[in-house]
Scaffold this motif. Structure first.
Motif, PDB file in Angstrom:
ATOM      1  N   PHE A  29       0.849  -1.183   0.039  1.00 23.54           N
ATOM      2  CA  PHE A  29      -0.039  -0.057  -0.034  1.00 23.54           C
ATOM      3  C   PHE A  29       0.840   1.264  -0.019  1.00 23.54           C
ATOM      4  N   ILE A  30       2.063   1.119   0.637  1.00 29.92           N
ATOM      5  CA  ILE A  30       2.887   2.450   0.540  1.00 29.92           C
ATOM      6  C   ILE A  30       3.505   2.545  -0.821  1.00 29.92           C
ATOM      7  N   GLY A  31       3.738   1.395  -1.502  1.00 29.50           N
ATOM      8  CA  GLY A  31       4.278   1.520  -2.811  1.00 29.50           C
ATOM      9  C   GLY A  31       3.116   2.110  -3.778  1.00 29.50           C
ATOM     10  N   ILE A  32       1.995   1.823  -3.503  1.00 30.79           N
ATOM     11  CA  ILE A  32       0.847   2.226  -4.400  1.00 30.79           C
ATOM     12  C   ILE A  32       0.580   3.539  -4.096  1.00 30.79           C
ATOM     13  N   PHE A  33       0.836   4.165  -2.814  1.00 30.11           N
ATOM     14  CA  PHE A  33       0.511   5.433  -2.475  1.00 30.11           C
ATOM     15  C   PHE A  33       1.796   6.261  -3.347  1.00 30.11           C
ATOM     16  N   ILE A  34       2.838   5.869  -3.354  1.00 35.77           N
ATOM     17  CA  ILE A  34       4.031   6.673  -3.672  1.00 35.77           C
ATOM     18  C   ILE A  34       3.888   6.690  -5.337  1.00 35.77           C
ATOM     19  N   ALA A  35       3.518   5.621  -5.840  1.00 37.01           N
ATOM     20  CA  ALA A  35       3.083   5.613  -7.325  1.00 37.01           C
ATOM     21  C   ALA A  35       2.069   6.621  -7.634  1.00 37.01           C
ATOM     22  N   LEU A  36       1.035   6.533  -6.996  1.00 35.20           N
ATOM     23  CA  LEU A  36       0.148   7.645  -7.080  1.00 35.20           C
ATOM     24  C   LEU A  36       0.322   8.888  -6.748  1.00 35.20           C
ATOM     25  N   CYS A  37       1.238   9.338  -5.813  1.00 37.93           N
ATOM     26  CA  CYS A  37       2.126  10.425  -5.798  1.00 37.93           C
ATOM     27  C   CYS A  37       2.736  11.043  -7.076  1.00 37.93           C
ATOM     28  N   VAL A  38       3.776  10.030  -7.443  1.00 37.36           N
ATOM     29  CA  VAL A  38       4.308  10.411  -8.672  1.00 37.36           C
ATOM     30  C   VAL A  38       3.494  10.476  -9.838  1.00 37.36           C
ATOM     31  N   LEU A  39       2.542  10.036 -10.126  1.00 37.96           N
ATOM     32  CA  LEU A  39       1.666   9.820 -11.100  1.00 37.96           C
ATOM     33  C   LEU A  39       1.050  11.326 -11.022  1.00 37.96           C
ATOM     34  N   THR A  40       0.528  11.950  -9.989  1.00 38.71           N
ATOM     35  CA  THR A  40       0.001  13.254  -9.662  1.00 38.71           C
ATOM     36  C   THR A  40       1.033  14.205  -9.962  1.00 38.71           C
ATOM     37  N   MET A  42       3.264  14.030 -12.203  1.00 38.63           N
ATOM     38  CA  MET A  42       3.471  14.125 -13.608  1.00 38.63           C
ATOM     39  C   MET A  42       2.236  14.886 -14.203  1.00 38.63           C
ATOM     40  N   SER A  43       1.200  14.765 -13.636  1.00 40.78           N
ATOM     41  CA  SER A  43      -0.065  15.265 -14.129  1.00 40.78           C
ATOM     42  C   SER A  43       0.045  16.919 -13.799  1.00 40.78           C
ATOM     43  N   PHE A  44       0.588  17.373 -12.654  1.00 45.12           N
ATOM     44  CA  PHE A  44       0.892  18.704 -12.282  1.00 45.12           C
ATOM     45  C   PHE A  44       2.042  19.375 -13.207  1.00 45.12           C
ATOM     46  N   MET A  65      -4.691  11.454 -20.073  1.00 43.43           N
ATOM     47  CA  MET A  65      -5.780  10.165 -20.173  1.00 43.43           C
ATOM     48  C   MET A  65      -5.108   8.990 -19.530  1.00 43.43           C
ATOM     49  N   ALA A  66      -3.705   8.706 -19.897  1.00 40.47           N
ATOM     50  CA  ALA A  66      -3.216   7.640 -19.608  1.00 40.47           C
ATOM     51  C   ALA A  66      -2.762   7.536 -18.193  1.00 40.47           C
ATOM     52  N   VAL A  67      -2.245   8.904 -17.752  1.00 40.73           N
ATOM     53  CA  VAL A  67      -1.870   8.902 -16.208  1.00 40.73           C
ATOM     54  C   VAL A  67      -3.329   8.880 -15.378  1.00 40.73           C
ATOM     55  N   SER A  68      -4.208   9.361 -15.822  1.00 44.23           N
ATOM     56  CA  SER A  68      -5.655   9.577 -15.189  1.00 44.23           C
ATOM     57  C   SER A  68      -6.147   8.001 -15.162  1.00 44.23           C
ATOM     58  N   CYS A  69      -6.089   7.399 -16.134  1.00 45.18           N
ATOM     59  CA  CYS A  69      -6.486   6.088 -15.992  1.00 45.18           C
ATOM     60  C   CYS A  69      -5.752   4.945 -15.093  1.00 45.18           C
ATOM     61  N   THR A  70      -4.303   5.273 -15.316  1.00 47.38           N
ATOM     62  CA  THR A  70      -3.496   4.266 -14.535  1.00 47.38           C
ATOM     63  C   THR A  70      -3.899   4.782 -12.955  1.00 47.38           C
ATOM     64  N   LYS A  71      -4.097   5.804 -12.541  1.00 46.48           N
ATOM     65  CA  LYS A  71      -4.292   6.374 -11.263  1.00 46.48           C
ATOM     66  C   LYS A  71      -5.975   5.723 -10.809  1.00 46.48           C
ATOM     67  N   ALA A  72      -6.839   5.603 -11.758  1.00 41.75           N
ATOM     68  CA  ALA A  72      -7.859   5.079 -11.481  1.00 41.75           C
ATOM     69  C   ALA A  72      -7.835   3.653 -11.211  1.00 41.75           C
ATOM     70  N   MET A  73      -7.030   3.034 -11.994  1.00 41.58           N
ATOM     71  CA  MET A  73      -6.855   1.468 -11.812  1.00 41.58           C
ATOM     72  C   MET A  73      -6.147   1.232 -10.462  1.00 41.58           C
ATOM     73  N   LEU A  74      -5.272   1.835 -10.268  1.00 41.01           N
ATOM     74  CA  LEU A  74      -4.496   1.613  -9.061  1.00 41.01           C
ATOM     75  C   LEU A  74      -5.412   1.528  -7.735  1.00 41.01           C
ATOM     76  N   VAL A  75      -6.150   2.706  -7.781  1.00 35.23           N
ATOM     77  CA  VAL A  75      -7.365   2.774  -6.619  1.00 35.23           C
ATOM     78  C   VAL A  75      -8.191   1.876  -6.598  1.00 35.23           C
ATOM     79  N   ILE A  76      -8.740   1.386  -7.930  1.00 33.20           N
ATOM     80  CA  ILE A  76      -9.951   0.374  -7.952  1.00 33.20           C
ATOM     81  C   ILE A  76      -9.284  -0.864  -7.478  1.00 33.20           C
TER      82      ILE A  76
END
Length: 158
Positions: A29-40, A42-44, A65-76
């Motif tokens: 979960f910490i790895g997923i959180f870090i991945a979400l932070c990196v993707l966010t 990148m969006s910024f 769109m790719a970054v948003s879909c990746t973030k959504a899939m990680l959360v889901i």
């Protein structure tokens, strides 16, 4: 040992193994959180002038769109725990995904061509005017003037 005791022991064993299935390593979960932070991040970064001047708009939109879909899939998959659900989830998600894609494809012509046959009245009140085509004059958007044979309407002082 009685049959009841054996059933109770078997149930306790199944509960322990079931509990083990749902215990997830905190590092995941910490790895997923870090991945979400990196993707966010990148969006910024796409909002900075450097990105806007060096990357075409189409590429930027596809990237976002790719970054948003990746973030959504990680959360889901991980935070909503669908990764560990039974296979019945595909019975719900695949038909819904197909219908969503068909709806998007069906609406593309309506959205893309919505102003092609618009009336003059609609064009005047549109949020954005479409670009002028070559050979078109700017007479469409002149202020309305009364015809020469009709007197102008006088405004009364209130």
């Amino acid at each position: 040992m009685s049959t009841h005791d054996q059933a109770h022991a078997e149930h306790a064993f199944n509960a322990d193994s079931h509990e083990g299935e749902h215990q997830h390593d905190i590092r995941l979960f910490i790895g997923i959180f870090i991945a979400l932070c990196v993707l966010t991040t990148m969006s910024f970064l796409t909002y900075f002038p450097f990105w806007r001047t060096h990357v075409p708009v189409e590429v930027s939109r596809a990237f976002m769109m790719a970054v948003s879909c990746t973030k959504a899939m990680l959360v889901i998959m991980f935070f909503m725990h669908l990764k560990w659900e039974a296979n019945w989830k595909w019975v719900l998600t695949v038909p819904a995904s197909i219908m969503s894609a068909l709806l998007i494809l069906a609406l593309i012509p309506d959205v893309g061509l919505r102003m092609r046959h618009a009336s003059h009245q609609r064009m005047i009140h549109a949020a954005e005017l479409p670009p002028k085509e070559a050979g078109e004059h700017n007479q469409d958007h002149k202020p309305a003037t009364p015809p020469a044979n009709e007197p102008a309407v006088k405004k009364s002082a209130a």
